[in-house]
Scaffold this motif. Structure first.
Motif, PDB file in Angstrom:
ATOM      1  N   ALA A 179      22.546  72.529  29.284  1.00  0.00           N
ATOM      2  CA  ALA A 179      23.840  73.148  29.616  1.00  0.00           C
ATOM      3  C   ALA A 179      23.650  74.323  30.559  1.00  0.00           C
ATOM      4  O   ALA A 179      24.403  74.492  31.518  1.00  0.00           O
ATOM      5  CB  ALA A 179      24.553  73.587  28.342  1.00  0.00           C
ATOM      6  N   LEU A 180      22.621  75.120  30.287  1.00  0.00           N
ATOM      7  CA  LEU A 180      22.368  76.270  31.156  1.00  0.00           C
ATOM      8  C   LEU A 180      22.024  75.807  32.561  1.00  0.00           C
ATOM      9  O   LEU A 180      22.536  76.324  33.562  1.00  0.00           O
ATOM     10  CB  LEU A 180      21.231  77.104  30.565  1.00  0.00           C
ATOM     11  CG  LEU A 180      20.920  78.402  31.302  1.00  0.00           C
ATOM     12  CD1 LEU A 180      22.159  79.278  31.333  1.00  0.00           C
ATOM     13  CD2 LEU A 180      19.772  79.133  30.642  1.00  0.00           C
ATOM     14  N   GLY A 181      21.141  74.803  32.637  1.00  0.00           N
ATOM     15  CA  GLY A 181      20.779  74.284  33.952  1.00  0.00           C
ATOM     16  C   GLY A 181      21.986  73.743  34.688  1.00  0.00           C
ATOM     17  O   GLY A 181      22.184  74.004  35.880  1.00  0.00           O
ATOM     18  N   SER A 182      22.825  72.997  33.969  1.00  0.00           N
ATOM     19  CA  SER A 182      24.006  72.424  34.604  1.00  0.00           C
ATOM     20  C   SER A 182      24.970  73.518  35.044  1.00  0.00           C
ATOM     21  O   SER A 182      25.588  73.423  36.108  1.00  0.00           O
ATOM     22  CB  SER A 182      24.713  71.469  33.646  1.00  0.00           C
ATOM     23  OG  SER A 182      23.807  70.555  33.104  1.00  0.00           O
ATOM     24  N   ALA A 183      25.099  74.547  34.206  1.00  0.00           N
ATOM     25  CA  ALA A 183      26.000  75.642  34.568  1.00  0.00           C
ATOM     26  C   ALA A 183      25.502  76.333  35.832  1.00  0.00           C
ATOM     27  O   ALA A 183      26.277  76.615  36.750  1.00  0.00           O
ATOM     28  CB  ALA A 183      26.101  76.638  33.417  1.00  0.00           C
TER      29      ALA A 183
END
Lengths: 368, 303
Positions: B17-21
């Protein structure tokens, strides 16, 4: 027919079938629509598969072609809202549809051999394995007949609607004013592109359909101003790319489709760089000549303006000219050299004088 | 609710999720520039052209180290941009044709290299195909750190050159006349786009990178006419797509993350197109209806 001959035949038929409608796409600046369509036909195939549960059903092809047209329609609709540019519209519609396709495949059809790899990449090497058998006689690879039919369809429709396609490619408003329904032609062309993409994906894969649709016509576009020549040259370059690409792939044992796309690229590069009139080298030479001519006539004009005037000795002196024209010495000397060589000026005691010949050329150039 | 909490506290989910954000923020901001320059499909082109870069990097170094493969992709991405520039400046081929041609030829070259790699003994090139389709769920912490680092660098460049970028996009002639090198600034913008794409390749893959560059920017444009606000909103929309996409694909079984993120981004764009105040499609229906009502009322008054 041996397998390699069959493959090359199929490749030639497919590549020419792609290049013909591609010429009109290049002229109408709709090249990226091909990329869009070749990705969204996957969704059409998936939906067709969900309805028929059969991989070889013709419904898949119909579904794919329809999805191509739907993509174009959605994109056009988005553009008509005037809220987005054309390229942004394309870039919103097709990833959306493609994402849906991938999700559907991974979630619901993972067990079926609806391999995204084979849709996007294609494999011509396996085409000869699928035979067309009629009445017990082996008539050759099925792909020969499907691609042949596609080529006939494209060539036929382009022949029949040549005048209309030509006009709407170059002057849309006139075409509309004369009563040729531009919408019909537009969506007709797009349907053709969709069907060709579907027909070709099995052989060369989606992305390489783009290479064949845009590459040969772009190469031809550099070489000619005539639409008929452009179509002919597109076909020639397409077929050439297909055959040479196949031979190269057979020699080095690499992907056939990839090799063909690379060959198309190499052909384009060769024509782009070396074409005398409109290629890279030609353009560089022509622009240099234009820069020189501009410099020459600027100098000549300056000299003529101060000719036979009291300040001539100062304004037209070799030493002061760089200052007056804001040129560096090198530029002045090369321009002066050219003018001297053609007899337009004479340099006496460090001052430039315009000859009668130079005056004549000057007046002619500026139409005095 | 419990299930939701379980997902949210899962380490893998948090990483992805962090990477995608982060990807969403970067592509939202950089994508705004490319959309405004009407070069939105450059994203699509560069992502396809990245394939030979990845394959060549693998063949030359024998390593499947992320940084090296991405470096190769970046190099071919930059080459693509330069080639397109040369072709459009020195012939009558237009930008869209040059883009389509370059990207498909490079992709073909990538295929040639891949199939060539297949023949090398012990060459396991299984990891290379994930660059085509993206495998967000396999993001590692170091990948996320790389994204964060590159993202911070790119945002710093945007802030530092804010005035130049803004000017060259909206009035390049004026910029040239006051002495800015518009060509170099355009090249810088294209390089930023290439970098953003390369970073995003791992997460959403080749095809869907276009969505990430275009959709948040288009969505943001519907809500504001001020460039800085558009960039901020695009970043927020991008991040939101990233997180929602990851959440949704984790919640359901067997759904690949990349496409869901792209769909979320497209969804936000469509929503914005429909409902944006003052500009949206629904607003137009409302205006038309109001005009009809007024016209009818006027006719009644005249009679």
């Amino acid at each position: 027919m041996s397998a390699s001959v069959e493959i090359q035949l199929i490749a030639i038929l497919i590549s020419v079938a792609c290049a013909l409608p591609g010429a009109f796409l290049v002229l109408r600046r709709m090249s990226m629509m091909t990329d869009s369509i070749t990705h969204t036909i996957l969704l059409g195939i998936v939906i067709g598969f969900f309805i028929t549960h059969e991989l070889n059903s013709p419904l898949l092809i119909v579904g794919a072609a329809l999805m191509g047209v739907a993509t174009v329609w959605l994109t056009e609709m988005l553009v008509r809202t005037k809220l987005v540019y054309e390229d942004s519209a394309i870039g919103i519609v097709f990833p959306m549809l493609f994402s849906v396709a991938i999700i559907l495949i991974t979630r619901f059809a993972a067990s079926a051999h609806l391999d995204t790899d084979s849709v996007l990449l294609g494999e011509l090497a396996f085409a000869p394995f699928d035979r067309m058998v009629a009445g017990g006689i082996d008539l050759g690879a099925k792909a020969i007949y499907t691609s042949g039919a596609l080529l006939l369809l494209n060539a036929g429709l382009i022949f029949i609607f040549y005048k209309e396609l030509k006009l709407s490619a170059f002057d849309q408003s006139l075409a509309a004013a004369l009563g040729f329904t531009p919408a019909f032609l537009h969506y007709g062309l797009m349907t053709l592109v969709s069907m060709t993409a579907v027909g070709a994906f099995e052989a060369v894969g989606s992305v390489l359909v783009v290479a064949f649709m845009i590459g040969p016509p772009a190469t031809a576009y550099i070489l000619t101003d005539n639409l008929k020549s452009m179509l002919f040259l597109s076909a020639v370059f397409a077929a050439g790319g297909a055959v040479i690409g196949y031979q190269a792939a057979a020699l080095t044992d690499v992907s056939i489709a990839g090799s063909m796309a690379l060959t198309v690229g190499v052909l384009f590069t060769a024509v782009f760089v070396f074409s005398f009139k409109r290629g890279l080298i030609g353009t560089l030479i022509r622009r240099r000549r234009q820069r020189q001519k501009l410099a020459d006539y600027t100098l000549l004009d300056h000299l003529c303006n101060h000719r036979n005037k009291p300040e001539e000795g100062v304004e037209n002196a070799v030493a002061t000219l760089p200052l007056h024209l804001c040129w560096n010495d090198e530029k002045l000397l090369s321009a002066a050299g050219r003018l001297q060589k053609e007899g337009s000026i004479k340099i006496v005691d460090g001052v430039m004088y315009v000859t009668n010949e130079g005056l004549r050329l000057h007046d002619e150039f500026f139409r005095l | 609710m419990d299930a939701l909490w379980k997902i949210l506290s899962d380490y893998t989910f948090q990483t992805v999720a962090l990477g995608s954000a982060l990807l969403g923020i970067i592509s939202g901001v950089i994508g705004s520039f490319t959309v405004l320059r009407r070069q939105s499909l450059l994203g699509d082109g560069i992502s396809h052209a990245a394939l030979p870069g990845v394959a060549a990097a693998f063949l030359l170094t024998g390593s499947k180290n992320t940084e090296i493969l991405l470096g190769g992709a970046l190099l071919t991405g930059i080459t693509t941009i330069c080639l397109i520039s040369v072709v459009t400046n020195y012939s009558r081929i237009k930008f869209d044709s040059a883009l389509a041609l370059t990207m498909s030829v490079f992709f073909g070259a990538g295929l040639v290299l891949l199939t060539y790699a297949q023949k090398i003994p012990n060459a396991n090139q299984a990891g290379l195909s994930r660059f085509i389709y993206g495998q967000a769920s396999t993001l590692l912490q170091r990948d996320v750190l790389l994204m964060a680092f590159c993202g911070a660098a790119m945002l710093t460049v945007v802030v530092l050159f804010w005035k130049e970028f803004k000017l060259c996009i909206f009035d390049p002639d004026f910029a040239k006349s006051i002495g800015f090198s518009v060509g170099r600034i355009n090249m810088a913008l294209s390089l930023l786009a290439a970098l953003a794409i390369i970073i995003g390749l791992q997460t959403v893959g080749v095809v869907l990178m276009s969505a990430m560059l275009i959709a948040p920017a288009v969505a943001a444009r519907q809500w504001t006419s001020r460039l800085w606000l558009m960039l901020v909103l695009a970043g927020i929309f991008g991040a939101a797509s990233g997180v929602c996409g990851t959440l949704l694909s984790s919640a359901a079984a067997e759904i690949p993350t990349g496409p869901v993120i792209a769909l979320c981004a497209s969804g936000i764009a469509v929503f914005s197109l429909l409902f944006a105040p003052g500009r949206g499609i629904l607003h137009r229906f409302y205006l038309r209806r109001k005009a009809q009502v007024n016209a009818a009322a006027e006719r009644r008054n005249e009679v």
